[in-house]
Design a protein around this motif. Structure first.
Motif, PDB file in Angstrom:
ATOM      1  N   PHE A 104      -6.376   4.771 -42.090  1.00  8.89           N
ATOM      2  CA  PHE A 104      -5.793   4.728 -43.702  1.00  8.89           C
ATOM      3  C   PHE A 104      -7.014   3.875 -44.183  1.00  8.89           C
ATOM      4  O   PHE A 104      -7.550   4.011 -45.294  1.00  8.89           O
ATOM      5  CB  PHE A 104      -4.545   3.960 -42.901  1.00  8.89           C
ATOM      6  CG  PHE A 104      -3.539   4.549 -42.931  1.00  8.89           C
ATOM      7  CD1 PHE A 104      -3.611   5.323 -44.061  1.00  8.89           C
ATOM      8  CD2 PHE A 104      -3.215   5.276 -41.971  1.00  8.89           C
ATOM      9  CE1 PHE A 104      -1.712   6.013 -43.753  1.00  8.89           C
ATOM     10  CE2 PHE A 104      -2.863   5.978 -41.344  1.00  8.89           C
ATOM     11  CZ  PHE A 104      -1.367   6.563 -42.240  1.00  8.89           C
ATOM     12  N   LEU A 105      -7.693   2.690 -43.785  1.00  6.28           N
ATOM     13  CA  LEU A 105      -8.858   2.106 -44.658  1.00  6.28           C
ATOM     14  C   LEU A 105     -10.292   3.373 -45.312  1.00  6.28           C
ATOM     15  O   LEU A 105     -10.452   3.149 -46.243  1.00  6.28           O
ATOM     16  CB  LEU A 105      -9.597   1.070 -44.105  1.00  6.28           C
ATOM     17  CG  LEU A 105      -8.483  -0.377 -43.329  1.00  6.28           C
ATOM     18  CD1 LEU A 105      -8.992  -1.229 -43.729  1.00  6.28           C
ATOM     19  CD2 LEU A 105      -7.890  -0.474 -45.072  1.00  6.28           C
ATOM     20  N   GLY A 108      -8.556   5.037 -47.343  1.00  9.18           N
ATOM     21  CA  GLY A 108      -8.843   4.560 -48.660  1.00  9.18           C
ATOM     22  C   GLY A 108      -9.892   5.101 -49.611  1.00  9.18           C
ATOM     23  O   GLY A 108     -10.917   5.545 -50.911  1.00  9.18           O
ATOM     24  N   ALA A 109     -10.899   4.278 -48.443  1.00  7.74           N
ATOM     25  CA  ALA A 109     -12.781   4.667 -49.497  1.00  7.74           C
ATOM     26  C   ALA A 109     -12.736   5.775 -49.946  1.00  7.74           C
ATOM     27  O   ALA A 109     -14.174   5.527 -50.961  1.00  7.74           O
ATOM     28  CB  ALA A 109     -13.292   3.452 -48.312  1.00  7.74           C
TER      29      ALA A 109
ATOM     30  N   ILE B  44      -1.056  -2.571 -44.276  1.00  6.42           N
ATOM     31  CA  ILE B  44      -2.274  -1.171 -43.966  1.00  6.42           C
ATOM     32  C   ILE B  44      -2.477  -0.168 -45.591  1.00  6.42           C
ATOM     33  O   ILE B  44      -3.507   0.163 -45.756  1.00  6.42           O
ATOM     34  CB  ILE B  44      -2.183  -0.452 -42.395  1.00  6.42           C
ATOM     35  CG1 ILE B  44      -2.133  -1.102 -41.396  1.00  6.42           C
ATOM     36  CG2 ILE B  44      -3.182   1.468 -43.097  1.00  6.42           C
ATOM     37  CD1 ILE B  44      -2.114  -0.365 -40.394  1.00  6.42           C
ATOM     38  N   GLY B  47      -3.960  -2.181 -47.757  1.00  5.64           N
ATOM     39  CA  GLY B  47      -6.011  -2.104 -47.010  1.00  5.64           C
ATOM     40  C   GLY B  47      -6.571  -0.681 -48.263  1.00  5.64           C
ATOM     41  O   GLY B  47      -6.830  -1.374 -48.506  1.00  5.64           O
ATOM     42  N   THR B  48      -4.985  -0.021 -47.843  1.00  7.56           N
ATOM     43  CA  THR B  48      -5.750   1.626 -48.526  1.00  7.56           C
ATOM     44  C   THR B  48      -6.118   1.729 -50.178  1.00  7.56           C
ATOM     45  O   THR B  48      -6.543   2.142 -50.077  1.00  7.56           O
ATOM     46  CB  THR B  48      -4.458   2.641 -47.861  1.00  7.56           C
ATOM     47  OG1 THR B  48      -4.545   2.328 -46.519  1.00  7.56           O
ATOM     48  CG2 THR B  48      -5.737   4.051 -48.334  1.00  7.56           C
ATOM     49  N   PHE B  51      -9.033  -0.798 -50.733  1.00  3.78           N
ATOM     50  CA  PHE B  51      -9.955   0.237 -50.617  1.00  3.78           C
ATOM     51  C   PHE B  51     -10.681   1.638 -51.263  1.00  3.78           C
ATOM     52  O   PHE B  51     -11.643   1.836 -51.715  1.00  3.78           O
ATOM     53  CB  PHE B  51     -10.529   0.776 -48.534  1.00  3.78           C
ATOM     54  CG  PHE B  51     -10.610  -0.105 -47.981  1.00  3.78           C
ATOM     55  CD1 PHE B  51     -10.045  -1.605 -47.519  1.00  3.78           C
ATOM     56  CD2 PHE B  51     -11.992   0.401 -47.122  1.00  3.78           C
ATOM     57  CE1 PHE B  51     -10.824  -2.125 -47.163  1.00  3.78           C
ATOM     58  CE2 PHE B  51     -12.001  -0.847 -46.071  1.00  3.78           C
ATOM     59  CZ  PHE B  51     -11.832  -1.783 -45.699  1.00  3.78           C
TER      60      PHE B  51
END
Lengths: 148, 224
Positions: A104-105, A108-109, B44, B47-48, B51
């Motif tokens: 998930f990170l 997002g990035a 999370i 966090g998403t 980010f």
């Protein structure tokens, strides 16, 4: 594997397992110590470095957080003193978090890069500082209310 | 006093718990696992979104107030007090569980009392923090703070902050209610009549879980 599994968890009949009070206080001091180190870094050390160094401090915080989580689960929740079957039935499903966080990170990035690449208006809007001072206390609130 | 289980113990042969704990405790662990995934999903998603944002507010600037200290700039001091209160109440909870192991009713009652006080103190601190942020015009859907680089912040920051600390605060509240019930039952001697204090252990697992979640909330919102 060891020949025997030692467990302090004795619920059956007359056997009485007892918690080690010394170990409880030792865990408390470890948790308190880690939290104090985190706060000293967060309050005094990290602000002295440029913002693009933040990632390294974040990695440090993740290590400290994982250590605190380990001590709470292992000692306070007593999982370390249960038998291996019990530890595994909790630890194995928890491994899903590794994928969950990573995936998930990453997502997002990737979304940030797509927006910045294909939406120049968004990029300009989100990287141009505003004139207004941030509202830190009640004094500034009136001002920010008027601006909104 | 540790007791030793022989290696040739057939855990999966049936007739006994392969996890060597009683049913209620195992189910509490499984409930906490599912609750961990709920909190995990919240954190999370936070966090998403973070980010995917070009910048984010600086926690050192947002959380810099302390009760009765006026405009003194004390970054993270108040939240560290809250963290200390919660760790301390976790310790008193383990001491209550330890007393329960020795069937020491007085010890259980004493340590449960301090655990409840710790929980209420934490809730009080959180109420103060929320009120203070509300008076700074921060709430769901409004964000008075700018990003660390002076750019305009979206309302994502306040939405996630109030939702996740609110959900955690609700867990603390229900934990205090459970602890009060345990306190009354221990005080009336219900567990002495039952012959064991296993209920205290289950309430203890829940309370430590609340502390565990706070460790992650603390890192994600106040340090990152």
């Amino acid at each position: 594997m060891e020949n025997v599994e030692v467990t302090t968890n004795a619920h059956h009949g007359e056997e009485k397992g007892s918690f080690d009070t010394k170990a409880i206080w030792r865990t408390f001091w470890i948790l308190l110590g880690i939290t104090c180190i985190e706060l000293v870094i967060g309050m005094f050390i990290a602000p002295r470095f440029p913002h693009d160094m933040k990632i390294w401090f974040n990695i440090l915080y993740i290590i400290f957080t994982a250590a605190k989580a380990f001590y709470i689960i292992a000692e306070f929740m007593h999982l370390r003193h249960e038998i291996k079957n019990m530890i595994m039935t909790i630890a194995v499903p928890a491994m899903l978090f590794l994928w969950f966080i990573g995936a998930f990170l990453w997502e997002g990035a990737s979304f940030k890069n797509l927006k910045n690449t294909y939406d120049p208006a968004y990029k300009e809007r989100s990287t141009t500082p505003v004139k207004q001072q941030p509202a830190h206390d009640e004094h500034d609130t009136q001002k920010s209310r008027e601006l909104h | 006093m540790a007791h030793v289980v022989p290696a040739n113990q057939k855990w999966w042969a049936g007739g006994r718990s392969p996890f060597n704990v009683e049913y209620g405790k195992l189910m509490m662990w499984y409930f906490l696992m599912s609750d961990a995934f709920t909190f995990g999903a919240f954190l999370i998603s936070y966090g998403t979104i973070r980010f995917s944002s070009n910048a984010w507010p600086d926690p050192n600037k947002v959380f810099s107030s302390f009760p009765f200290m006026g405009h003194a700039n004390l970054p993270l001091v108040f939240v560290s007090l809250m963290t200390f209160i919660l760790i301390m109440s976790s310790v008193t909870m383990v001491l209550a569980v330890a007393s329960g192991h020795n069937n020491d009713r007085k010890g259980v009652v004493k340590w449960m009392f301090w655990t409840i006080i710790g929980g209420l103190a934490f809730l009080g601190c959180q109420a103060w923090e929320w009120t203070h942020l509300y008076h700074q015009n921060a709430w769901w859907g409004r964000n008075p703070f700018t990003n660390y680089d002076g750019t305009m912040a979206s309302t994502n920051f306040t939405n996630f902050f109030f939702t996740i600390t609110g959900f955690h605060g609700f867990h603390v509240f229900s934990g205090v209610v459970i602890n009060v019930i345990m306190f009354i039952m221990a005080w009336r001697g219900d567990f002495d009549r039952k012959g064991h204090y296993l209920m205290i252990e289950k309430a203890g697992l829940y309370w430590h879980f609340v502390d565990l979640v706070w460790v992650f909330v603390f890192t994600c919102f106040y340090l990152f």
